[in-house]
Design an enzyme around this catalytic site. Structure first.
Site, PDB file in Angstrom:
ATOM      1  N   GLU A 166       4.019  -3.682  13.548  1.00  0.00           N
ATOM      2  CA  GLU A 166       5.351  -3.366  14.057  1.00  0.00           C
ATOM      3  C   GLU A 166       5.357  -3.124  15.565  1.00  0.00           C
ATOM      4  O   GLU A 166       6.334  -3.418  16.255  1.00  0.00           O
ATOM      5  CB  GLU A 166       5.907  -2.123  13.342  1.00  0.00           C
ATOM      6  CG  GLU A 166       6.111  -2.279  11.847  1.00  0.00           C
ATOM      7  CD  GLU A 166       7.342  -3.099  11.488  1.00  0.00           C
ATOM      8  OE1 GLU A 166       7.990  -3.635  12.407  1.00  0.00           O
ATOM      9  OE2 GLU A 166       7.644  -3.206  10.290  1.00  0.00           O
ATOM     10  N   SER A 188      -4.848   2.413  10.828  1.00  0.00           N
ATOM     11  CA  SER A 188      -3.634   1.987  11.515  1.00  0.00           C
ATOM     12  C   SER A 188      -3.693   0.497  11.841  1.00  0.00           C
ATOM     13  O   SER A 188      -4.560   0.038  12.595  1.00  0.00           O
ATOM     14  CB  SER A 188      -3.453   2.786  12.809  1.00  0.00           C
ATOM     15  OG  SER A 188      -2.498   2.182  13.647  1.00  0.00           O
ATOM     16  N   LYS A 204       5.641   5.017  18.682  1.00  0.00           N
ATOM     17  CA  LYS A 204       4.232   5.397  18.569  1.00  0.00           C
ATOM     18  C   LYS A 204       3.376   4.194  18.180  1.00  0.00           C
ATOM     19  O   LYS A 204       2.180   4.155  18.486  1.00  0.00           O
ATOM     20  CB  LYS A 204       4.060   6.548  17.574  1.00  0.00           C
ATOM     21  CG  LYS A 204       4.620   6.309  16.171  1.00  0.00           C
ATOM     22  CD  LYS A 204       3.614   5.734  15.199  1.00  0.00           C
ATOM     23  CE  LYS A 204       4.213   5.532  13.834  1.00  0.00           C
ATOM     24  NZ  LYS A 204       3.276   4.900  12.886  1.00  0.00           N
ATOM     25  N   SER A 256       0.837   9.852   8.316  1.00  0.00           N
ATOM     26  CA  SER A 256       0.422   9.547   6.943  1.00  0.00           C
ATOM     27  C   SER A 256      -0.081   8.121   6.844  1.00  0.00           C
ATOM     28  O   SER A 256       0.587   7.193   7.320  1.00  0.00           O
ATOM     29  CB  SER A 256       1.602   9.740   5.982  1.00  0.00           C
ATOM     30  OG  SER A 256       2.750   9.058   6.446  1.00  0.00           O
ATOM     31  N   SER A 293       0.817  -1.212   0.000  1.00  0.00           N
ATOM     32  CA  SER A 293       0.000   0.000   0.000  1.00  0.00           C
ATOM     33  C   SER A 293       0.853   1.266   0.000  1.00  0.00           C
ATOM     34  O   SER A 293       0.586   2.205  -0.758  1.00  0.00           O
ATOM     35  CB  SER A 293      -0.945  -0.003   1.204  1.00  0.00           C
ATOM     36  OG  SER A 293      -0.229  -0.089   2.419  1.00  0.00           O
TER      37      SER A 293
END
Length: 333
Positions: A281, A254, A191, A138, A11
């Site tokens: 991740e 996300s 994050k 993003s 993607s």
């Protein structure tokens, strides 16, 4: 016009390819999935990820050497666990010097290096200029629709960062420059862990108040750890810090938030791990950072500890959240 070799056909590879083609550059994607490659070349689509028609100038190949031929830039968009091995293949066939742009987020599976460190350890200075990373709030699902997006071109060499900044920037995709590579790369990794925790809280039924608290206190933990590693405080107040944290902790796009949501909703980490097929991740990053904290006893990271307890020790998410709320009361900063 520049030629960019893009490692990956996922993607993010597809969305960034469109940005570059919109900017009149030549792109060629390298991948290993024949269905994705054929979809891009024959149908000008990548339906595995988007229901969007692609520019016919976006092409893909299984031939790595052909992809790299005459490229001035190499853009990395593959999951972090494959970056080292793919770069070893690149090193073997690359016959000229390129600017390497990294868009993968996390740590090297073999030694927990940051991605820019891994790139430097594999690719010698005879094959590359200084490394640049694209970091910021993003999601590919919005970039492919040309929604307004602002990120950073991060490099130890601001002249190289400026080249990448101009390469990608246009009316819907704005890029700033930043030289705090350490701070930005730790921020973009950490994050993801906070996003897993945010999704878990949402899956348990908690709302905006909880998410705001997680984002704010998560940022405090990111600052503590990142600065201990050599990052700058200001970085965490910008796009690569709070900006990326907010979008990753709040968006249904996300993967880390989605993973946390599923874990919180089912309260079944083992079942999630057994059936998950997506790259998340934040799950591995949580272990990397938690294990590393033994070297930094002065740093308190209760959210990271709580996420580790759920993901790796079988703790009940509800009990963990309750324990966070019942910690000793203290001054905020």
């Amino acid at each position: 016009m520049s030629k960019i070799a893009i490692l990956g056909t996922g993607s993010w590879a597809t969305a960034l390819a469109q940005v570059l083609v919109d900017n009149k550059h030549e792109v060629l994607l390298y991948g290993i999935d024949p269905h994705e490659i054929d979809d891009i070349n024959l149908h000008h689509r990548n339906d595995k990820y988007f229901a969007v028609d692609l520019d016919e100038k976006i092409k893909a190949t299984k031939d790595l050497k052909a992809c790299l031929q005459d490229a001035q830039y190499v853009l990395i968009t593959i999951p972090t666990q494959f970056v080292r091995s793919v770069l070893e293949e690149v090193k073997a066939v690359l016959d000229h010097k390129v600017i390497i742009v990294n868009a993968s987020k996390g740590f090297d599976n073999t030694n927990n290096m940051r991605m820019s460190e891994t790139i430097r350890s594999v690719m010698g200075e005879d094959q590359r200029h200084e490394v640049v990373s694209l970091i910021g709030p993003s999601h590919a699902e919005e970039v492919i629709l040309r929604m307004l997006t602002v990120i950073c071109s991060v490099s130890l060499d601001l002249e190289i960062a400026a080249k990448v900044q101009h390469l990608f920037s246009n009316e819907y995709f704005r890029v700033y420059r930043l030289d705090d590579e350490v701070g930005a790369e730790y921020a973009v990794a950490l994050k993801n862990v906070i996003a897993v925790a945010s999704g878990c809280a949402a899956g348990l039924g908690y709302g905006d108040n909880t998410r705001a608290a997680l984002i704010t206190r998560g940022l405090a933990e990111m600052v503590r750890y990142g600065m201990a590693k050599g990052g700058k405080f200001e970085t965490y107040l910008g796009l690569t810090g709070i900006g990326d944290l907010v979008v990753t902790c709040s968006s249904v796009h996300s993967r880390n938030f989605q993973a946390g949501y599923e874990i919180g909703k089912t309260q079944d980490v083992k079942g999630f791990m057994e059936h998950n097929t997506k790259t998340v991740e934040g799950i591995r990053t949580c272990k990397v950072v938690h294990d590393d904290l033994v070297h930094y006893p002065q740093i308190q990271m209760p959210i990271i500890d709580a996420a580790y307890a759920v993901l790796y020790e079988g703790a009940n998410p509800k009990d963990v959240i309750r324990s966070l709320m019942l910690r000793d009361l203290k001054q905020e900063l």
